[in-house]
Enzyme design. Structure first.
Site, PDB file in Angstrom:
ATOM      1  N   HIS A 143      -4.716  -2.351   1.661  1.00 42.06           N
ATOM      2  CA  HIS A 143      -5.190  -3.138   2.327  1.00 42.06           C
ATOM      3  C   HIS A 143      -5.526  -3.986   1.535  1.00 42.06           C
ATOM      4  O   HIS A 143      -5.150  -5.243   2.428  1.00 42.06           O
ATOM      5  CB  HIS A 143      -6.213  -2.065   3.660  1.00 42.06           C
ATOM      6  CG  HIS A 143      -5.373  -1.118   4.008  1.00 42.06           C
ATOM      7  ND1 HIS A 143      -4.256  -1.211   4.648  1.00 42.06           N
ATOM      8  CD2 HIS A 143      -6.162  -0.297   4.435  1.00 42.06           C
ATOM      9  CE1 HIS A 143      -4.499  -0.004   4.734  1.00 42.06           C
ATOM     10  NE2 HIS A 143      -5.279   0.821   4.733  1.00 42.06           N
ATOM     11  N   ASP A 179      -0.778   7.491   0.737  1.00 42.89           N
ATOM     12  CA  ASP A 179      -1.882   7.402   1.556  1.00 42.89           C
ATOM     13  C   ASP A 179      -0.964   7.386   3.154  1.00 42.89           C
ATOM     14  O   ASP A 179       0.121   7.021   3.370  1.00 42.89           O
ATOM     15  CB  ASP A 179      -3.063   6.265   1.244  1.00 42.89           C
ATOM     16  CG  ASP A 179      -4.110   6.064   2.803  1.00 42.89           C
ATOM     17  OD1 ASP A 179      -5.056   6.421   1.813  1.00 42.89           O
ATOM     18  OD2 ASP A 179      -3.646   5.523   3.228  1.00 42.89           O
ATOM     19  N   HIS A 181      -2.123   5.114   5.451  1.00 45.01           N
ATOM     20  CA  HIS A 181      -1.786   3.800   5.834  1.00 45.01           C
ATOM     21  C   HIS A 181      -0.826   3.368   5.028  1.00 45.01           C
ATOM     22  O   HIS A 181      -1.108   4.030   4.184  1.00 45.01           O
ATOM     23  CB  HIS A 181      -3.142   3.594   5.938  1.00 45.01           C
ATOM     24  CG  HIS A 181      -4.156   4.459   6.857  1.00 45.01           C
ATOM     25  ND1 HIS A 181      -5.465   5.348   6.252  1.00 45.01           N
ATOM     26  CD2 HIS A 181      -4.415   4.103   8.099  1.00 45.01           C
ATOM     27  CE1 HIS A 181      -5.491   5.166   7.221  1.00 45.01           C
ATOM     28  NE2 HIS A 181      -4.747   4.813   8.688  1.00 45.01           N
TER      29      HIS A 181
HETATM   30 ZN   LIG Z   1      -5.102   5.429   4.316  1.00 43.08          ZN
END
Ligand SMILES: [Zn+2]
Length: 363
Positions: A143, A179, A181
């Site tokens: 991220h 992952d 996300h």
């Molecule tokens: Zn994640």
């Protein structure tokens, strides 16, 4: 088959507030997985910290300086991303572990072999030995944007690793991110760059909000971002379908010199943050699929870097499955038998095909 794990007890020294899911115990699980692998005869090494120069290939120098200034202090960088006194040093170690993994699989001798052997796409004959490295790190990275910490991530470990591989002569680097996300940071860092392919399977809509199928890159990088947005509730069979119809065909056509994996395990059915229903066996099966791609397309160079995964038992089981799958050499780890039917994989595959059929042969 050569497999090296990179891990450190120092990953416990990045502390987060009480109740935070990205907690110290995750490092203890990673170290237990490493100890078990060492007992079975696999190489386990300690990471070196990334240099500021290595970070600055993907992060703004002012941003690196800002994180450095948190040294000795607990700072809230956003609503869920925190530092403790030692976090800067530990984040350097996490990015450095990913760089070390790349160095391990890209020795100079192997690069020379490759330039002699490989004038065009694909391999003329024979399969190289797979040379795999698994960096088990925290904090996670995908991220983290060029100049912004978010989603528990300080530096974008896998992006730093990809940029290092490019600086060492890799012509094409592929990153597969499973992952749960979407890896907004990784996508944004490389979205204009055709030399780094980014392929993500993720829950959608979900945090961080990016990762729609029509996000396919920009400028010269158009077509080199591949998003497979899956509705909450997706099962092993949905991921199997996405691998067989999009992930593996795109990787095969791209023909990378190095395959990197953002190996988060928070799509596991036990994970407390997300809503996917993958079993532990799915992570071993995905690893096996990617190992086979590396064997056929990237001269056996495969690097996995952990991301999320917040249920400790799921994290342990899934990482053990990844190690076992890599240790199994060229014998494939099958997908778990489909127990539940779902159309989420088909919906995501169709959306990706609509967005990307002009760029890839996707049937
Ligand atoms: Zn994640």
């Amino acid at each position: 088959m050569s497999l090296t794990l990179i891990c450190s007890e120092r990953f416990s020294d990045h502390q987060t507030p009480p109740g935070h899911p990205e907690r110290v115990e995750r490092a203890e699980v990673m170290n237990a997985v490493a100890a078990q692998a060492r007992a079975r005869g696999h190489q386990v090494t300690a990471p070196h910290p990334a240099s500021v120069e290595q970070l600055a290939r993907v992060h703004a120098p002012e941003y690196v300086a800002r994180i450095a200034e948190t040294g000795g202090r607990a700072v809230a960088l956003d609503a869920d991303t925190y530092t403790s006194a030692e976090s800067y040093g530990i984040a350097l170690l996490a990015a450095g572990a990913a760089v070390d993994a790349v160095k391990l699989v890209m020795s100079p001798e192997r690069s020379e072999d490759r330039s002699l052997q490989r004038p065009g796409r694909g391999r003329p004959s024979g399969r190289p030995e797979v040379n795999a490295a698994l960096a088990m790190v925290r904090p996670p990275g995908h991220h983290a944007e060029r100049a912004r910490a978010m989603g528990f991530c300080l530096f974008n470990n896998v992006a730093v690793a990809a940029a290092h591989a490019r600086s060492e002569g890799a012509k094409r680097v592929a990153i597969v991110d499973y992952d749960v996300h979407h890896g907004n940071g990784t996508q944004h860092i490389f979205e204009s760059d055709p030399t780094v392919l980014y392929v993500s399977l993720h829950q959608f809509p979900f945090y961080p909000g990016t990762g729609a199928a029509d996000e396919i890159g920009r400028g010269e990088g158009t077509g080199f971002t591949v998003n497979l947005p899956l509705e909450a509730g997706a099962v092993d069979e949905d991921y199997r379908l996405a691998f067989s119809e999009v992930v593996v065909p795109v990787l095969s056509e791209y023909d990378p010199d190095l395959l990197l994996v953002s190996a988060g395990v928070d799509a596991h059915e036990r994970d407390p943050l997300a809503g996917m229903r993958l079993t532990s066996g799915a992570f071993a099966a995905m690893t096996s699929e990617l190992r086979r791609v590396a064997e056929q397309r990237s001269d056996g160079r495969l690097v996995l870097v952990t991301e999320g995964g917040y249920d400790l038992r799921a994290l342990a089981e899934s990482l053990e499955g990844v190690v076992e799958s890599l240790a199994a050499g060229s014998s494939d780890t099958p997908w778990p038998a489909a127990a539940v039917a779902s159309d989420r994989g088909r919906v995501a595959v169709n959306a990706a095909k609509r967005a990307l059929s002009a760029y890839w042969k996707l049937g």
